[in-house]
Design a protein around this motif. Structure first.
Motif, PDB file in Angstrom:
ATOM      1  N   HIS A 173       0.831  -1.207   0.000  1.00 34.87           N
ATOM      2  CA  HIS A 173       0.000   0.000   0.000  1.00 34.87           C
ATOM      3  C   HIS A 173       0.865   1.257   0.000  1.00 34.87           C
ATOM      4  O   HIS A 173       0.626   2.196  -0.771  1.00 34.87           O
ATOM      5  CB  HIS A 173      -0.918   0.008   1.226  1.00 34.87           C
ATOM      6  CG  HIS A 173      -1.670   1.300   1.384  1.00 34.87           C
ATOM      7  ND1 HIS A 173      -2.845   1.582   0.709  1.00 34.87           N
ATOM      8  CD2 HIS A 173      -1.387   2.423   2.118  1.00 34.87           C
ATOM      9  CE1 HIS A 173      -3.264   2.795   1.023  1.00 34.87           C
ATOM     10  NE2 HIS A 173      -2.398   3.335   1.882  1.00 34.87           N
ATOM     11  N   VAL A 174       1.867   1.256   0.869  1.00 41.46           N
ATOM     12  CA  VAL A 174       2.764   2.414   0.965  1.00 41.46           C
ATOM     13  C   VAL A 174       3.508   2.634  -0.344  1.00 41.46           C
ATOM     14  O   VAL A 174       3.580   3.762  -0.857  1.00 41.46           O
ATOM     15  CB  VAL A 174       3.762   2.201   2.126  1.00 41.46           C
ATOM     16  CG1 VAL A 174       4.955   3.134   2.002  1.00 41.46           C
ATOM     17  CG2 VAL A 174       3.065   2.413   3.467  1.00 41.46           C
ATOM     18  N   HIS A 187       0.931   3.969  -2.978  1.00 40.26           N
ATOM     19  CA  HIS A 187       0.107   5.152  -2.720  1.00 40.26           C
ATOM     20  C   HIS A 187       0.799   6.250  -1.913  1.00 40.26           C
ATOM     21  O   HIS A 187       0.435   7.423  -2.046  1.00 40.26           O
ATOM     22  CB  HIS A 187      -1.178   4.731  -1.993  1.00 40.26           C
ATOM     23  CG  HIS A 187      -1.984   3.714  -2.734  1.00 40.26           C
ATOM     24  ND1 HIS A 187      -2.691   4.012  -3.876  1.00 40.26           N
ATOM     25  CD2 HIS A 187      -2.166   2.390  -2.511  1.00 40.26           C
ATOM     26  CE1 HIS A 187      -3.302   2.925  -4.329  1.00 40.26           C
ATOM     27  NE2 HIS A 187      -2.998   1.922  -3.515  1.00 40.26           N
ATOM     28  N   GLU A 188       1.761   5.893  -1.073  1.00 38.58           N
ATOM     29  CA  GLU A 188       2.470   6.882  -0.251  1.00 38.58           C
ATOM     30  C   GLU A 188       3.963   6.551  -0.238  1.00 38.58           C
ATOM     31  O   GLU A 188       4.521   6.218   0.809  1.00 38.58           O
ATOM     32  CB  GLU A 188       1.913   6.888   1.173  1.00 38.58           C
ATOM     33  CG  GLU A 188       0.428   7.173   1.271  1.00 38.58           C
ATOM     34  CD  GLU A 188      -0.077   7.056   2.693  1.00 38.58           C
ATOM     35  OE1 GLU A 188      -0.078   8.077   3.412  1.00 38.58           O
ATOM     36  OE2 GLU A 188      -0.461   5.938   3.097  1.00 38.58           O
ATOM     37  N   GLU A 206       6.701   8.025  -0.071  1.00 40.39           N
ATOM     38  CA  GLU A 206       7.623   8.655   0.876  1.00 40.39           C
ATOM     39  C   GLU A 206       7.697   7.855   2.182  1.00 40.39           C
ATOM     40  O   GLU A 206       8.711   7.882   2.879  1.00 40.39           O
ATOM     41  CB  GLU A 206       7.213  10.108   1.155  1.00 40.39           C
ATOM     42  CG  GLU A 206       5.895  10.299   1.884  1.00 40.39           C
ATOM     43  CD  GLU A 206       4.685  10.258   0.963  1.00 40.39           C
ATOM     44  OE1 GLU A 206       3.580  10.602   1.438  1.00 40.39           O
ATOM     45  OE2 GLU A 206       4.841   9.907  -0.220  1.00 40.39           O
ATOM     46  N   LEU A 207       6.624   7.128   2.509  1.00 46.33           N
ATOM     47  CA  LEU A 207       6.615   6.322   3.729  1.00 46.33           C
ATOM     48  C   LEU A 207       7.421   5.039   3.573  1.00 46.33           C
ATOM     49  O   LEU A 207       7.703   4.348   4.564  1.00 46.33           O
ATOM     50  CB  LEU A 207       5.176   5.990   4.139  1.00 46.33           C
ATOM     51  CG  LEU A 207       4.254   7.183   4.434  1.00 46.33           C
ATOM     52  CD1 LEU A 207       2.911   6.697   4.961  1.00 46.33           C
ATOM     53  CD2 LEU A 207       4.901   8.155   5.422  1.00 46.33           C
ATOM     54  N   ALA A 223       5.747  15.549   6.611  1.00 48.29           N
ATOM     55  CA  ALA A 223       6.177  14.302   5.975  1.00 48.29           C
ATOM     56  C   ALA A 223       7.120  13.525   6.893  1.00 48.29           C
ATOM     57  O   ALA A 223       7.033  12.297   7.009  1.00 48.29           O
ATOM     58  CB  ALA A 223       6.850  14.596   4.642  1.00 48.29           C
ATOM     59  N   ARG A 278       5.162  11.839   9.613  1.00 50.65           N
ATOM     60  CA  ARG A 278       4.452  10.668   9.096  1.00 50.65           C
ATOM     61  C   ARG A 278       5.408   9.489   8.885  1.00 50.65           C
ATOM     62  O   ARG A 278       5.044   8.332   9.105  1.00 50.65           O
ATOM     63  CB  ARG A 278       3.735  11.029   7.793  1.00 50.65           C
ATOM     64  CG  ARG A 278       2.550  11.963   8.007  1.00 50.65           C
ATOM     65  CD  ARG A 278       1.978  12.480   6.701  1.00 50.65           C
ATOM     66  NE  ARG A 278       1.542  11.405   5.829  1.00 50.65           N
ATOM     67  CZ  ARG A 278       1.985  11.211   4.593  1.00 50.65           C
ATOM     68  NH1 ARG A 278       2.906  12.031   4.080  1.00 50.65           N
ATOM     69  NH2 ARG A 278       1.531  10.214   3.875  1.00 50.65           N
ATOM     70  N   GLU A 280       5.191   5.885  10.652  1.00 51.62           N
ATOM     71  CA  GLU A 280       5.198   4.663   9.838  1.00 51.62           C
ATOM     72  C   GLU A 280       6.296   3.712  10.311  1.00 51.62           C
ATOM     73  O   GLU A 280       6.116   2.477  10.278  1.00 51.62           O
ATOM     74  CB  GLU A 280       5.397   5.008   8.363  1.00 51.62           C
ATOM     75  CG  GLU A 280       5.222   3.835   7.414  1.00 51.62           C
ATOM     76  CD  GLU A 280       3.801   3.308   7.340  1.00 51.62           C
ATOM     77  OE1 GLU A 280       3.627   2.131   6.949  1.00 51.62           O
ATOM     78  OE2 GLU A 280       2.858   4.066   7.651  1.00 51.62           O
TER      79      GLU A 280
END
Length: 313
Positions: A139-140, A143-144, A146-147, A214, A217, A221
């Motif tokens: 998922h990261v 979709h994300e 940077e995480l 960021a 987050r 994470e």
């Protein structure tokens, strides 16, 4: 900021990262590396104090459990490195892309081949706790991205640190070959100096173009990554407690990593407040420890020995 030469990004196979002595003198409290270090201290301590890790460090790791742990690592790193490859050109992650130095999937394939044989893929399956971890990584990455920094940091920096201690413990406790079969996961042949490489990696993290939100987050994470790891440890610990004594020393196979662990005939886990039948081998082992049973067994052995002596006369 550490002074270092560029890594192997895009380099030819066989190239080894070279770097000069790196220093941490100019680290700022607002640097991502420091935020991660401070922000994950509690999670790090909790992970180190899980029963599975404490037993491992004491050399109380059983071969069957170590094999299952290797299976969990294989699925975790397969997902992580797939997403890292996907984001190798993404500026929010690209500076941390070190496939030659860090990637572990190929090493884990070697370990699984050693433990399970050439047909290892037919014998292993992702466990429930590991699947949750894998799903989050995908998922990261999709979709994300940077995480993804948090997951790479948590895994690889740990592998280059405490992982090296676990390598020695596993090799000694499991009597693995001195040629390092079964522990390839812990071997970073293309990292000539782990301490300097970690400093380089932190410097790359600190240079990422990230705002305060960021960074916060990413720290959260990273804590989530530790939680996923602890859930895997707890799952392994639960399985370890159910292992039959005969299986702990190379007796009956306990579980090959495939399918529902609860369906394993030697998996005798009981839910809280719920009574259920125990493992038949565990019950037999416990019965054999009773004094009366031991006396009867000794008598049987004596009779058998006498009969054998009579037979060969």
């Amino acid at each position: 900021m550490p002074s270092a030469m560029e890594g192997s990004e895009g380099g030819e196979e066989g190239e080894i990262l070279r770097y000069e002595e790196a220093e941490d003198d100019h680290v700022s409290p607002t640097d991502l590396s420091e935020l991660l270090k401070e922000g994950t201290k509690e999670s790090h301590d909790r992970a180190e104090n899980t029963q599975f890790v404490k037993d491992f460090l004491k050399g109380r790791i059983k071969k069957e459990l170590f094999k299952l742990a290797t299976v969990a690592l294989y699925f975790t790193y397969s997902a992580l490195e797939e997403e890292m490859d996907r984001n190798k050109d993404n500026p929010v992650f690209a500076p941390l892309y070190f496939p030659l130095e860090l990637h572990r999937k190929e090493a884990l394939v070697k370990d699984l081949t050693y433990f399970y044989g050439e047909d290892w893929e037919e014998k292993v399956q992702c466990s429930e706790a590991t699947q949750h971890y894998v799903d989050r990584i995908h998922h990261v990455g999709q979709h994300e991205p940077e995480l993804l920094v948090a997951h790479a940091y948590t895994r690889y920096m740990g592998d280059l640190s405490g992982g090296q201690v676990l390598k020695k413990v596993a090799q000694r406790a499991l009597k693995l070959p001195s040629t390092e079969e079964g522990i390839q996961f812990y071997m970073f042949d293309n990292v000539s100096n782990a301490q300097q490489f970690k400093q380089l990696y932190r410097a790359r993290m600190n240079a990422l173009d990230l705002d305060k939100n960021a960074k916060e987050r990413i720290v959260e994470e990273a804590n989530q990554a530790f939680r996923f790891n602890m859930q895997v440890f707890d799952e392994l610990d639960k399985i370890g407690k159910s292992l039959a004594e005969a299986a702990q020393d190379g007796g009956f196979p306990v579980h090959d990593g495939k399918g529902d662990l609860r369906k394993c005939p030697y998996y005798a886990d009981r839910q809280a407040g719920e009574a259920g039948p125990g493992c038949p081998y565990q019950a037999a082992a416990a019965l054999a420890k009773q004094p009366l049973v031991q006396l009867i067994l000794a008598a049987c052995v004596a009779v058998a020995a006498g009969a054998a002596a009579w037979y060969v006369m």
